[in-house]
Design a protein around this motif. Structure first.
Motif, PDB file in Angstrom:
ATOM      1  N   GLU A  47      11.825   8.685 -10.732  1.00 38.26           N
ATOM      2  CA  GLU A  47      10.817   8.246  -9.772  1.00 38.26           C
ATOM      3  C   GLU A  47       9.870   7.300 -10.499  1.00 38.26           C
ATOM      4  N   THR A  50       5.058   5.602  -7.164  1.00 38.13           N
ATOM      5  CA  THR A  50       5.136   6.326  -5.894  1.00 38.13           C
ATOM      6  C   THR A  50       6.443   6.068  -5.148  1.00 38.13           C
ATOM      7  N   LYS A  51       7.416   5.439  -5.807  1.00 41.02           N
ATOM      8  CA  LYS A  51       8.685   5.140  -5.150  1.00 41.02           C
ATOM      9  C   LYS A  51       9.572   6.388  -5.115  1.00 41.02           C
ATOM     10  N   PRO A  52      10.476   6.471  -4.137  1.00 44.37           N
ATOM     11  CA  PRO A  52      11.386   7.612  -4.060  1.00 44.37           C
ATOM     12  C   PRO A  52      12.300   7.681  -5.273  1.00 44.37           C
ATOM     13  N   SER A  64      15.309  -2.279 -11.643  1.00 48.53           N
ATOM     14  CA  SER A  64      14.053  -1.535 -11.494  1.00 48.53           C
ATOM     15  C   SER A  64      13.545  -0.909 -12.782  1.00 48.53           C
TER      16      SER A  64
END
Length: 224
Positions: A47, A50-52, A64
């Protein structure tokens, strides 16, 4: 496609950074090596802020993980063999620019590979070291990282006022009591390039069985 013999005997000028990446990303890696990594890393979710949560290989493919090398190599290496390891040091980019970085080295089928999820690279170690003119400054084994991570998860710091924990509490306030970060244990690294958790500040939820980590959710907070 290039093979390792071509790469090791060539006289190409690697001042073109794109050429360096083309070389390592064009090297032949068998589908069995990729399947091996998928099987080993299927119990690691990451994670970012705050991304899934996402699987490491999917996050690697979409770019990412760039900038999260310390956190990612330390989170992933615990799922490999005890003798596999993280290397830390400088890669040489364009115009002699050095890039301070970390990557994972592992053996499969008698061949040593580099898995560099943050730069989206999987290739033979010999190629990686040749192309990036690697300057290794630190090295730590999978077993060392796993032992230190388990120790910190099972013996969390009390009265932790670090910047990571302040940010954790801030996120909890934003996301509420049902936040996915509830129940995480934040591990703390040191400014020692040979420490198992160099510059780590990850919130972990772990399934631990004896001296082995069976599954892990790694939550990244502060980049850099």
């Amino acid at each position: 496609m290039f093979n390792i013999c071509d790469l090791l005997k060539d006289n190409y000028d690697y001042n073109d950074q794109n050429n360096r990446f083309l070389r390592v990303r064009s090297s032949n890696v068998g589908l069995d090596v990729i399947k091996y990594l998928k099987d080993r890393l299927k119990y690691l979710d990451i994670e970012i802020l705050t991304k899934p949560a996402g699987n490491i290989l999917n996050l690697m493919e979409n770019g990412s993980l760039e900038g999260w090398c310390w956190e990612t190599t330390e989170s992933a290496v615990v799922f490999l063999n005890d003798s596999d390891y993280i290397e830390r040091g400088d890669l040489l980019f364009t115009n002699n620019k050095k890039y301070f970085h970390s990557w994972i080295c592992f053996i499969y089928g008698g061949i040593e590979y580099v898995f560099d999820p943050c730069l989206n690279i999987l290739c033979e170690k010999e190629i990686y070291h040749k192309v990036f003119e690697v300057d290794v400054q630190g090295r730590v084994s999978s077993k060392q990282v796993q032992e230190e991570m388990i120790r910190q998860i099972q013996e969390p710091k009390k009265d932790d006022n670090s910047e990571i924990m302040k940010f954790t509490k801030y996120l909890e306030g934003l996301l509420g009591d049902n936040s996915r970060i509830k129940g995480e244990v934040v591990c703390h690294g040191k400014e020692d390039i040979n420490h198992p958790l160099f510059r780590n500040g990850v919130g972990y939820k772990a399934n631990i069985d004896g001296n082995k980590i069976k599954s892990l959710v790694a939550h990244y907070y502060l980049n850099g």
